[in-house]
Design a protein around this motif. Structure first.
Motif, mmCIF file in Angstrom:
data_model
loop_
_atom_site.group_PDB
_atom_site.id
_atom_site.type_symbol
_atom_site.label_atom_id
_atom_site.label_comp_id
_atom_site.label_asym_id
_atom_site.label_seq_id
_atom_site.Cartn_x
_atom_site.Cartn_y
_atom_site.Cartn_z
ATOM 1 N N MET A 123 0.718 -1.109 -0.135
ATOM 2 C CA MET A 123 0.049 -0.151 0.117
ATOM 3 C C MET A 123 0.743 1.195 -0.012
ATOM 4 S SD MET A 123 -3.072 1.425 -0.191
ATOM 5 C CE MET A 123 -4.295 0.548 0.398
ATOM 6 N N ALA A 124 2.160 1.332 0.763
ATOM 7 C CA ALA A 124 2.963 2.295 0.847
ATOM 8 C C ALA A 124 3.408 2.703 -0.586
ATOM 9 C CB ALA A 124 4.144 2.371 1.838
ATOM 10 N N GLU A 125 3.830 1.680 -1.313
ATOM 11 C CA GLU A 125 4.423 2.010 -2.708
ATOM 12 C C GLU A 125 3.127 2.441 -3.746
ATOM 13 O OE1 GLU A 125 6.379 -0.706 -6.170
ATOM 14 O OE2 GLU A 125 5.703 -1.674 -4.601
ATOM 15 N N ALA A 126 1.835 2.078 -3.577
ATOM 16 C CA ALA A 126 0.982 2.410 -4.234
ATOM 17 C C ALA A 126 0.588 3.914 -3.951
ATOM 18 C CB ALA A 126 -0.403 1.799 -4.078
ATOM 19 N N ARG A 127 0.587 4.395 -2.679
ATOM 20 C CA ARG A 127 0.509 5.684 -2.318
ATOM 21 C C ARG A 127 1.503 6.582 -2.942
ATOM 22 N NH1 ARG A 127 -2.375 7.823 1.292
ATOM 23 N NH2 ARG A 127 -0.569 9.103 2.387
ATOM 24 N N GLU A 128 2.818 6.114 -2.668
ATOM 25 C CA GLU A 128 3.843 6.734 -3.228
ATOM 26 C C GLU A 128 3.923 7.116 -4.960
ATOM 27 O OE1 GLU A 128 8.636 6.169 -3.520
ATOM 28 O OE2 GLU A 128 7.673 5.585 -1.656
ATOM 29 N N TRP A 129 3.421 6.202 -5.372
ATOM 30 C CA TRP A 129 3.386 6.233 -6.939
ATOM 31 C C TRP A 129 2.269 7.246 -7.346
ATOM 32 C CZ3 TRP A 129 -0.685 5.076 -10.301
ATOM 33 C CH2 TRP A 129 -0.139 5.019 -11.945
ATOM 34 N N LEU A 130 1.009 7.261 -6.768
ATOM 35 C CA LEU A 130 0.255 7.932 -6.847
ATOM 36 C C LEU A 130 0.571 9.365 -6.487
ATOM 37 C CD1 LEU A 130 -3.430 6.204 -6.292
ATOM 38 C CD2 LEU A 130 -2.274 6.917 -8.438
ATOM 39 N N ALA A 131 1.213 9.778 -5.539
ATOM 40 C CA ALA A 131 1.466 11.018 -4.964
ATOM 41 C C ALA A 131 2.523 11.661 -5.985
ATOM 42 C CB ALA A 131 2.283 10.874 -3.615
ATOM 43 N N ASP A 132 3.313 10.832 -6.914
ATOM 44 C CA ASP A 132 4.023 11.510 -7.805
ATOM 45 C C ASP A 132 3.370 11.658 -8.968
ATOM 46 O OD1 ASP A 132 6.171 11.323 -6.169
ATOM 47 O OD2 ASP A 132 6.964 9.223 -6.887
ATOM 48 N N GLN A 133 1.909 11.195 -9.241
ATOM 49 C CA GLN A 133 1.543 11.348 -10.537
ATOM 50 C C GLN A 133 0.601 12.774 -10.653
ATOM 51 O OE1 GLN A 133 2.161 9.175 -12.821
ATOM 52 N NE2 GLN A 133 3.037 8.229 -11.115
#
Length: 133
Positions: A123-133
């Motif tokens: 989940m942390a990786e998913a949040r980080e990826w979306l934060a960069d979009q």
């Protein structure tokens, strides 16, 4: 993480996360057919209401999708979500090769649609990826 619960049922929860300006849809138990579609369509309604372009779909509590539900996702629901403005979707699956293959099988036929998708079991990786979009 500041989240607001948008909608909740026995089998799913939808939250808005203002830190990453995204909706988080968590399947809390397996569902299929009408129940599955009701939960998925609730996310569609929330996408329109919150006017966001990013989502996380957390399926860690789901072992696999029904074939009919996969077909419905591919043919109707995902194109409808993209048309409504979804540009980025992160799918968080259970830590399992089978779960990852199930998710990949669902999204592979959609590679021509204009949205970016990532899959992870973190989940942390998913949040980080979306934060960069």
């Amino acid at each position: 993480m500041a989240t607001e619960v948008v909608e909740e049922a026995d089998w799913y929860r939808i939250e808005y996360d203002d830190d990453i300006d995204a909706l988080i849809h968590t399947w809390t138990m397996f569902s299929s057919g009408e129940q599955f579609r009701e939960g998925a369509n609730a996310l569609y309604e929330a996408l329109n209401e919150y006017d966001v372009s990013k989502e996380i779909i957390d399926t860690r509590e789901v072992k696999a999708h029904d074939e009919e539900d996969k077909q419905w996702l591919q043919e109707e629901w995902i194109p409808k979500m993209v048309e409504a403005g979804m540009a980025y979707s992160a799918n968080v699956h259970r830590e399992s090769v089978i779960a990852e293959m199930d998710m990949q099988e669902t999204v592979d036929p959609l590679e021509d649609l204009p949205f970016e998708n990532m899959m992870t079991d973190d989940m942390a990786e998913a949040r980080e990826w979306l934060a960069d979009q």
